[in-house]
Design an enzyme around this catalytic site. Structure first.
Site, PDB file in Angstrom:
ATOM      1  N   ARG A 149     -33.092 -98.334 112.184  1.00 26.83           N
ATOM      2  CA  ARG A 149     -34.394 -97.835 111.747  1.00 26.83           C
ATOM      3  C   ARG A 149     -34.797 -98.567 110.480  1.00 26.83           C
ATOM      4  NH1 ARG A 149     -32.764 -96.952 107.227  1.00 26.83           N
ATOM      5  NH2 ARG A 149     -34.733 -95.927 106.781  1.00 26.83           N
TER       6      ARG A 149
ATOM      7  N   ALA B  20     -38.714-100.371 109.175  1.00 20.38           N
ATOM      8  CA  ALA B  20     -39.643-101.299 109.818  1.00 20.38           C
ATOM      9  C   ALA B  20     -39.127-102.740 109.922  1.00 20.38           C
ATOM     10  CB  ALA B  20     -40.994-101.254 109.103  1.00 20.38           C
TER      11      ALA B  20
ATOM     12  N   GLN C  56     -32.613 -89.218 105.737  1.00 18.93           N
ATOM     13  CA  GLN C  56     -32.286 -90.610 105.412  1.00 18.93           C
ATOM     14  C   GLN C  56     -31.966 -90.800 103.937  1.00 18.93           C
ATOM     15  OE1 GLN C  56     -34.974 -89.606 107.194  1.00 18.93           O
ATOM     16  NE2 GLN C  56     -35.648 -91.155 108.656  1.00 18.93           N
TER      17      GLN C  56
ATOM     18  N   ASP D 206     -44.132 -98.519 106.497  1.00 26.53           N
ATOM     19  CA  ASP D 206     -44.018 -98.885 107.906  1.00 26.53           C
ATOM     20  C   ASP D 206     -45.263 -99.602 108.411  1.00 26.53           C
ATOM     21  OD1 ASP D 206     -41.501 -97.517 109.507  1.00 26.53           O
ATOM     22  OD2 ASP D 206     -41.967 -96.533 107.619  1.00 26.53           O
TER      23      ASP D 206
ATOM     24  N   ASN E 164     -45.908 -94.271 105.736  1.00 25.56           N
ATOM     25  CA  ASN E 164     -44.477 -94.278 105.428  1.00 25.56           C
ATOM     26  C   ASN E 164     -43.900 -92.942 105.867  1.00 25.56           C
ATOM     27  OD1 ASN E 164     -42.178 -95.686 104.285  1.00 25.56           O
ATOM     28  ND2 ASN E 164     -42.234 -94.199 102.629  1.00 25.56           N
TER      29      ASN E 164
END
Length: 343
Positions: free
Chosen positions: A48, A50, A193, A234, A244
């Site tokens: 993960r 971008a 995350q 992103d 984002n």
């Protein structure tokens, strides 16, 4: 040529991806030998971030083209590209990377060494990403004062890229330049995350980091404990509106209210010149189980309704600057983004 970083490893015949779903407790790699397996890894967030998604898709493209059997090679290429493209709709680097690979395909479709050319392009993309991230870090570090406490959200570090990172690249570069930096990492529900990945990365680098719950940020800002917010992206629209990880917009509003600079760190490839504003950015909706469960355990009542957008959009008026490898972009964003794209 081969590639080996913490995030991914290309052997020439397969792509190994660090399974980020299992961090920080287990460091395990998933080997992908087909483009379908790479697509699955992107969709399921084994990989993960971008930039990392884009490069992984490029290697998936190579694996897919190598699996060509009979019929139209161009038709098969389009099937491979579509399989990879429909995995995650928000991160523009995915489509940027696939379009770049497609361009190389059409320029060399009649060459006997087509597959070698495509592999070299994917490798070139990977090594470029590392250099781009280091340039972002260098440009961003100049904005960070010695002794600063930085708030970051989600994970925009080495794990979200081929290596080094964007937002965490800024922090790394500041530390490497001799500055004393402390980091507050939002846990970043629902996928955690920040707690799982950002804290893990920074601790390995010996950078002081605190994990905080997402709803602590305003309290910390009001008490004067945050000097700057640095996040990744992103997708960035032509006017500077930025998609984002969900929760980024809330941080930007809080930062604006408390007169704290809010920086977006991202490569120029994350800017989508076809989208004029954030209203046009597609927002991925993920499975409700990511919200109703944590660590495999249900934490919400059976049958409860769930919203789970993976991203939100922060409008340009809340952003102090966008840090890219080509320089720092400040308002007026649309005018200055166009200048950066022309460089």
């Amino acid at each position: 040529m081969k590639l080996k970083t913490k995030t991914m490893e290309w052997s020439g015949n397969s792509l190994k991806l660090l399974d980020q779903r299992k961090l920080p407790f287990i460091e395990e790699y998933v080997e992908c030998k087909t483009h379908e397996e790479v697509a699955h890894a992107i969709k399921e967030m084994i990989v993960r971030g971008a930039p990392a998604i884009g490069v992984a898709a490029a290697f998936g493209y190579v694996l897919g083209l190598r699996d060509y059997k009979t019929g139209s090679l161009t038709d098969w290429m389009k099937q491979v590209k579509e399989t990879l493209a429909r995995t995650r709709p928000t991160a523009v680097n995915l489509f940027w990377a696939l379009n770049r690979m497609e361009k190389v395909f059409f320029e060399n479709a009649d060459r006997e060494n087509l597959f070698e050319i495509l592999e070299n392009e994917a490798l070139k993309m990977a090594y470029e990403d590392i250099e781009v991230n280091k340039a972002i870090g260098k440009n961003g570090a100049q904005l960070i004062k010695d002794g600063s406490t930085i708030l970051t959200h989600c994970n925009a570090g080495a794990l979200a890229t081929v290596d080094y990172g964007t937002a965490l690249g800024v922090i790394r570069a500041a530390v490497e330049s001799g500055k004393r930096i402390r980091v507050f990492a939002d846990e970043t529900r629902p996928y955690l995350q920040g707690a799982r990945l950002t804290a893990w990365e920074l601790m390995k680098d010996g950078i002081e980091v605190y994990v905080i719950t997402d709803n602590m940020a305003g309290w910390l800002m009001k008490r004067g404990l945050i000097d700057a917010v640095v996040v990744g992206a992103d997708r960035i629209a032509l006017n500077g509106d930025t998609a984002n990880k969900i929760g980024t917009y809330s941080l930007a509003v809080l930062a604006k209210r408390n007169n704290i600079p809010f920086y977006v760190a991202a490569p120029v490839s994350t800017i989508d010149p076809t989208i004029r504003s954030g209203e046009e950015i597609p927002i991925e909706e993920r499975r409700p189980e990511e919200v109703t469960h944590c660590g495999g355990n249900r934490i919400a009542p059976e049958g409860v309704k769930v919203l789970n957008p993976a991203f939100d959009v922060t409008e340009n008026t809340l952003i102090t600057a966008i840090i890219t490898e080509k320089g720092v972009i400040r308002p007026p964003f649309e005018e200055n983004i166009k200048k950066i794209l022309e460089v």
